[in-house]
Structure formats: structure tokens, C-alpha cells
Scaffold this active site. Structure first.
Site, PDB file in Angstrom:
ATOM      1  N   HIS A 130      55.386  74.948 123.915  1.00  0.00           N
ATOM      2  CA  HIS A 130      55.442  76.276 124.518  1.00  0.00           C
ATOM      3  C   HIS A 130      54.208  77.077 124.151  1.00  0.00           C
ATOM      4  O   HIS A 130      53.485  76.747 123.204  1.00  0.00           O
ATOM      5  CB  HIS A 130      56.698  77.027 124.068  1.00  0.00           C
ATOM      6  CG  HIS A 130      56.809  77.178 122.576  1.00  0.00           C
ATOM      7  ND1 HIS A 130      57.273  76.183 121.763  1.00  0.00           N
ATOM      8  CD2 HIS A 130      56.518  78.213 121.753  1.00  0.00           C
ATOM      9  CE1 HIS A 130      57.279  76.586 120.510  1.00  0.00           C
ATOM     10  NE2 HIS A 130      56.813  77.827 120.473  1.00  0.00           N
ATOM     11  N   CYS A 185      60.595  86.051 113.923  1.00  0.00           N
ATOM     12  CA  CYS A 185      59.269  85.434 113.880  1.00  0.00           C
ATOM     13  C   CYS A 185      58.277  86.417 114.498  1.00  0.00           C
ATOM     14  O   CYS A 185      58.688  87.397 115.112  1.00  0.00           O
ATOM     15  CB  CYS A 185      59.258  84.097 114.600  1.00  0.00           C
ATOM     16  SG  CYS A 185      59.782  84.167 116.324  1.00  0.00           S
TER      17      CYS A 185
END
Length: 695
Positions: free
Chosen positions: A66, A190
Site C-alpha cells: 500500500h 500510527c
């Protein structure tokens, strides 16, 4: 809004090559073939760059290469069922299911929410089993859309799910001897909050179900956050922090036994983390969130955040909150010079007080010889912009210190941190009767002051106090005591030594004018780039700006005007050089850095050296030497080519005030090229920072 996935983006039981690079390239071609990529090569480059930082293979035969990329304009999912499977670096073997997740650099919230749903679904065995049993691309699209909540459940879901009961149904009793079911809370986060934040949450929830306990997870990601209720936190036996950034409002969990890790660990070891949290809940010596009676002792330290990671997180938190002040303030000041001319630094107060939009000043009457078109109206706007920009600029050092303290001690650290930043910048101009100012320690002083305030506040928060005093601690006792102790250290211990150092540097610079002009330019360039707005940078700038003020009516050959040019040009080099490097070799930089690089062009052109700080804070050993080299080249060349400027600020926007424009541009270009080449060379020598780029 286009569908996230269509049948054109699905391939079943195909051979995409023997390695993950080939598979990613083939998946990118699928995206391009479906008309969803504006630049397939860029998509491939960004996906491979992300893959190079850390493998995207997950347990259970899944891979999720990704990236955020400019190669697509809208989020797109490409899916392949691989035959044969391809190794994406998972611990348990190659992957037979792969999603290429392509998100545009500025994806909107609706798209981001869909991506987070997919991330959570990928850790559900029933979903992945259904993907393995799907008989057509239509069935895959239906399964994905159902998980995303954009279509009803396909008939096949029930069929496949029957062979793989929901995680809660597989729950087994808690360990023998447990008298009552325990509950846990967790926070996952994150840096960009697209995938791993939600996958970690889903993995923890599934592991808790298997352990027969309840867990409430707060995901602090890009799709927003829903804070856990105080009751839920109060009832929890322990907390799990699976984060690569600071936990928002960490103080809510004070006193709870805590298991800390990066955000990737739950995806691989969720069961272990649940068991660890349950063990900590019964261990009086377990690590606890600050504010507890017992803190930080006992086993299990291996899962704790490393010191290196903690230092980086603290610095990045402060810098990330500081940058908006720098950008807004610096650009407004530059615009004020463009509109009102560099002479606006003189009468801006007079203009703001005595004029209005409908009663603008006389530009010529106030000596604003460089006001745009000689317009009094534009001079008025320039004066207002200068005031707003100067005000915003005044807050950037306090914000840096305040949010560094916040990253260490949470909310109780903010106020004393801001106070330390105010002391570092001498916010309200403390002077003695002779006009001697309290030493300003600048950028480095803000970092030191912020860390001091954070550590002191953190230590105080861990103290045991009577129950009646607990409510006073975060709002009065901790800020008050911390401000006193840290403030005394900053003023009494640190202020004068740094002030003495700054005076010595000023005297040294003055003595180097004249025949050593080129060497002086090199030294000033080194100083401008070393701490990017800190004491050394400010000493060099103050030295130059003071010379411009004294040489206002001098000829263009006056050495003081040349020094100003060298300083300004050298200060423009770091952000532009780093911006260029992110374009030339983007895979050497993580996603936040590439985003910062886009702003670096304008920040550098505006003479906002602080635009390089995010790069330097994340990788100081490779970035700072490189930009110092570039700025030194520019400073020396500027002196050698006799470039001078009459404006103290403004970068490219005050080029009208430059003497020898050709030399000005040559000096700037040379430093940018050297600095960019140096940072590329140094970054090519070592590994990238995989934690920061995890998404």
C-alpha cells in the site's frame, strides 16, 4: 465517488511472478488497466518504496502492499488471488491473497473511512476464507463491498462463514482460577492512521474474544477518534498502547498496568499481548501509566517503547505542532514585504493605529518607496499582514516547548512547556534599566526547556497524593511547581551560559568582516543551517539584520548588505534542497517527509529555514551535515559574487531589493544542488525509518 473496487480490479488464481516486486508491478498495471491510475510508474515507485521500509505480509497468507501516492486521484483497491503464492515477508510463509491499496496523497475522510473498514476486515478469518472460496470477480467485489458497508451481504458470505465461525464464538474460558471476567482497554495509532491503526485494533479485539474477555479499543487514526468513556477505562484491568505516535490524553489511563508496543505488534502477536496485559493486571510490580502508585518496575520491559523511539516521538510531536506557526507567520511576513516593501518594518504600527481600509496611508509620505504600485491601500494590507505574521511567529518557540512537554507528561505538561518556550524566546522583552535583555536561548532552549518541563511534570504526576488533592494535581500543583523549577533552571543555570556563547559568536563574526568575507559567508551559512531558527541561526541573522539597519543609506557595495544577502540565501537553501531531494529520490523519504517537501519549496523561497526542521528532527545525523554543506556553498558564493540586499527578510519576495540578481540566483541554485546531492548521498548509505512510514 467511484467504487473502491470493481471487477476490473480483481484477478483470481493468476501467476504474478515469483517475488513481491513483480506482483506489485502487475497489480499496479491492473490499476492502470482499469483507468484508475494517473501515473502507473509513480504508483509502482511509491508502493515499492513503502514495501522496502517494512514487509506488508501478514499472518494467514495475506499481503497488503500500500501507499499514498500522486499516481492515483482516488482510493483504489486491486485484489489478486495468487497461484502460486508470493512471499511478502510474513513470518508464517507466502501470501495467496494480496490487496494493493492506493490512496491519493490528500484522500478525503469518506474514502479514508472505507479504507479503515477494509483494514479491520483483513484480520477476520471469515472474510479471508470467503475471498479464498470466491468463484468470480463479482463475488469478490460483493464481499469487499459488504465489509465496507456499501452493499448487502452476498449470499456466499453466509455459506463461507459457516465454515469459519465468528471470533467471539470461538472464545475459550479465561485462564483457570479467574474468579471474574476482566476487561481491557487499548489505544492504537500510527503516524498516518490508515491501515495499521485499525488492523491492530481488530486483531486485539479478536484475540480478546478468543481469551474470553472484553476489550474496548480507541483507534486514534485519520478517520477520527471516539474516546473511551471514563467508566470503561475505570473498569479496565489494564491498558494496551500499540502506537507509533503519542497517545492523546494519556492521563486518562493514569495508574493502569500498561503494555506498550509499536502498532505492528498486535497484528502478529495479539494473543501474546492480551495474555501479557492480563498478567500485568495481577502484578503489583507491572509497568503502569504515569500517575500510578508503582511505576515502571518489574518484568516485561522488552515490550516497552525504546528510548530512541521515545526521543523521536517527543521531538516530532513538538515539531509537528510548531510548523503551522512558522509557516503562517513566515509567509505572512513575506507577503507584507511584497505588498508594503521592506520598509514596512518601520511604520507598521503607525499605519495600523492611525489608518483604515477606507483611509489608507500615503506610501510616499511614510517613506514606503517599495510599496507595490506605490499604493497606500496595499501598504495598509502589508502592515496588517506584518503584524499578524509577527504575532504568529512569536508563538512558534513556545509551541515547540509546550508540545514537547505535552508528549512527555500529557496535558499537565503543556502550560509549563509553553512558559519555558516563552523564556527561551524572551517573549515579552525582559530588559534591565540599561536595556540589556534576558538571554534568549531560542530553538535549542525551547527543546531543553520543553524536555525539562515534561520530565518534571511527569515525575510529579507519579507521586502518591491524598485523594482530596488528586483533582488539584493536573490543573494547579503540577503546572505551578513545574513552571517554578524548570523556569529557575532555564533562567539561572542555562540562560547566561548560552547568552555568553551568543555574545562570543557575535564578536567573532564582526571581526571576520572585510578580507575574510568569503570565509565569513561560509561560516554564516553553516550557522544558518545548523539549528534552523535556533541560537546559532539567530545569532547569524541578528548580526546581519543589525548591519542592514545601520547601512540603510549606504551603497550596494557596503559589506553589511552583502552579509545580509549571504545569510538570507543560506537560510533559504535547507528547505529547498530537501524539497528537491524528495522529488529526485522520493523513496529515501517517508510519506510525511514527502508531504513536508511540497511545502519546502515555498518555505525556502520565503526564507523560512525552519521548513527543514521536520527532516532534521527525524534524521539529524544525515540531514544536518548535508544542508550545512549546501548553505556554506551558498554563503561563500554570495560573498564572492558581491551580492547584497537591503531587506532583512522575505527571500525571493524581496528580490527587488537585491543588487546583482544574477549572482543571487547562482548562489542559491549552487547551494540547493549541493545540499540536495549531499542529503541523497547520505540517506542512501543507511536504512530508512520503517516506524515513521508505517500506515
Amino acid at each position: 465517488m467511484s467504487d473502491l473496487i470493481t471487477t476490473d480490479l480483481v484477478r483470481l488464481d493468476v501467476d504474478l511472478g515469483s517475488d513481491k516486486e513483480s506482483a506489485i508491478r502487475a497489480l499496479a498495471d491492473v490499476v492502470g488497466g482499469a483507468g484508475r491510475a494517473t501515473d502507473v510508474a509513480q504508483l509502482v515507485e511509491d508502493a515499492l518504496a513503502r514495501e522496502a521500509t517494512s514487509p506488508t505480509g501478514l499472518p494467514g497468507g495475506i499481503a497488503i502492499p500500500h501507499c499514498r501516492t500522486t499516481g492515483v486521484d482516488e482510493p483504489t483497491l486491486a485484489f489478486v488471488r495468487l497461484a502460486p503464492p508470493v512471499d511478502f515477508g510474513a513470518k508464517d510463509g507466502p501470501a495467496d491473497l494480496a490487496f494493493l491499496i492506493s490512496a491519493p496523497a490528500g484522500g478525503d475522510s469518506t474514502h479514508l473511512q472505507l479504507l479503515t473498514k477494509l483494514a479491520r476486515a483483513l484480520v477476520k478469518p471469515a472474510f479471508t476464507d470467503s475471498l479464498r472460496a470466491a468463484e468470480s470477480p463479482d463475488e469478490v467485489v460483493d464481499l469487499v463491498n459488504h465489509e465496507l458497508g456499501t452493499s448487502p451481504a452476498p449470499a456466499s458470505t453466509a455459506k463461507h462463514a459457516a465454515g469459519a465461525p465468528p471470533a467471539a464464538a470461538t472464545a475459550v474460558p479465561t485462564s483457570a482460577g479467574a474468579s471474574a471476567p476482566k476487561s481491557l482497554v487499548a489505544v492504537t495509532a500510527c503516524p498516518t492512521g490508515i491501515a495499521h491503526t485499525y488492523m491492530a485494533a481488530e486483531a486485539l479485539e479478536a484475540a480478546a474474544a478468543r481469551a474470553g474477555i472484553t476489550i474496548a479499543v480507541e483507534t486514534q487514526g485519520s478517520a477520527g477518534s471516539h474516546p473511551l468513556s471514563p467508566d470503561t477505562i475505570a473498569q479496565a484491568a489494564a491498558v494496551i498502547f500499540a502506537v507509533d505516535v503519542g497517545v492523546r490524553d494519556r492521563g486518562r489511563f493514569a495508574g493502569k498496568p500498561v503494555v506498550s508496543s509499536g502498532v505492528k505488534r498486535p497484528i502478529d502477536e495479539a494473543d501474546k499481548m492480551i495474555a501479557e496485559a492480563l498478567r500485568y493486571a495481577d502484578d503489583p510490580n507491572a509497568p503502569r501509566v504515569e500517575g500510578s502508585v508503582t511505576a515502571g518496575e518489574g518484568g516485561g520491559a522488552g515490550a516497552q517503547e525504546s528510548w530512541g523511539g521515545r526521543v523521536r516521538r517527543v521531538l516530532m510531536t513538538g515539531v509537528s505542532y510548531m510548523i503551522p506557526f512558522v509557516a503562517a507567520g513566515g509567509l505572512l511576513i513575506a507577503l507584507s514585504f511584497l505588498l508594503g516593501g521592506y520598509e514596512i518594518v518601520g511604520p507598521y504600527g503607525d499605519i495600523a493605529v492611525n489608518n483604515t481600509l477606507f483611509d489608507p496611508p500615503s506610501a510616499s509620505g511614510l517613506g514606503l518607496d517599495h510599496a507595490l504600485f506605490g499604493s497606500g491601500f496595499l501598504a495598509y494590507i502589508g502592515a496588517i499582514f506584518f503584524i499578524i505574521g509577527k504575532t504568529a511567529f512569536a508563538f512558534f518557540i513556545p509551541a515547540l516547548a509546550g508540545y514537547i512537554a505535552y508528549a512527555i507528561a500529557d496535558r499537565p505538561g503543556i502550560a509549563p512547556g509553553f512558559v519555558m518556550g516563552g523564556l527561551a524566546s524572551n517573549l515579552f522583552g525582559v530588559v534591565d534599566p540599561n536595556g540589556t535583555a534576558l538571554p534568549a536561548t531560542g530553538f535549542l532552549g525551547a527543546i531543553i526547556g520543553g524536555v525539562l518541563a515534561g520530565l518534571i511534570a511527569h515525575w510529579l504526576a507519579q507521586r502518591t497524593v491524598p485523594s482530596w488533592a488528586r483533582g488539584l494535581m493536573p490543573v494547579m500543583v503540577i503546572p505551578l511547581v513545574t513552571s517554578i523549577v524548570a523556569g529557575l533552571l532555564m533562567i539561572v543555570v542555562l540562560g547566561k551560559p548560552i547568552g555568553w556563547l551568543m555574545n562570543q559568536l557575535n564578536d567573532g563574526l564582526t571581526s571576520m568582516s572585510g578580507s575574510s568575507a568569503v570565509l565569513l559567508g561560509i561560516i554564516l551559512g553553516l550557522m544558518m543551517a545548523f539549528d534552523m531558527g535556533g541560537p546559532l541561526n539567530k545569532v547569524a541573522y541578528s548580526f546581519a539584520a543589525a548591519g542592514v539597519g545601520a547601512a540603510a543609506t549606504a551603497s550596494a557595495s557596503d559589506p553589511r548588505l552583502k552579509i545580509m544577502a549571504a545569510v538570507m540565501l543560506a537560510g533559504m537553501v535547507p528547505p529547498i534542497a530537501l524539497a528537491l531531494a524528495t522529488v529526485v529520490r522520493p523513496h529515501l523519504f517517508n510519506i510525511p517527509e514527502r508531504e513536508n517537501g511540497k511545502a519546502g519549496w515555498l518555505l525556502g523561497a520565503s526564507f523560512i529555514t525552519e521548513g527543514a526542521i521536520p527532516f532534521a528532527a527525524a534524521d539529524p545525523l544525515r540531514v544536518i551535515p548535508a544542508i550545512m554543506l549546501g548553505s556554506a556553498v551558498t554563503g561563500g558564493l554570495s560573498e564572492a559574487l558581491d551580492v547584497s540586499v537591503r531587506a532583512p527578510h522575505g527571500g525571493i519576495f524581496v528580490i527587488f531589493a537585491v543588487s546583482n540578481v544574477f549572482g543571487y540566483l547562482i548562489s542559491l541554485a549552487a547551494g540547493v544542488l549541493v545540499g540536495s546531492a549531499a542529503v541523497i548521498a547520505l540517506k542512501s548509505l543507511g536504512p530508512s525509518d520503517e516506524d515513521v512510514v508505517t500506515v
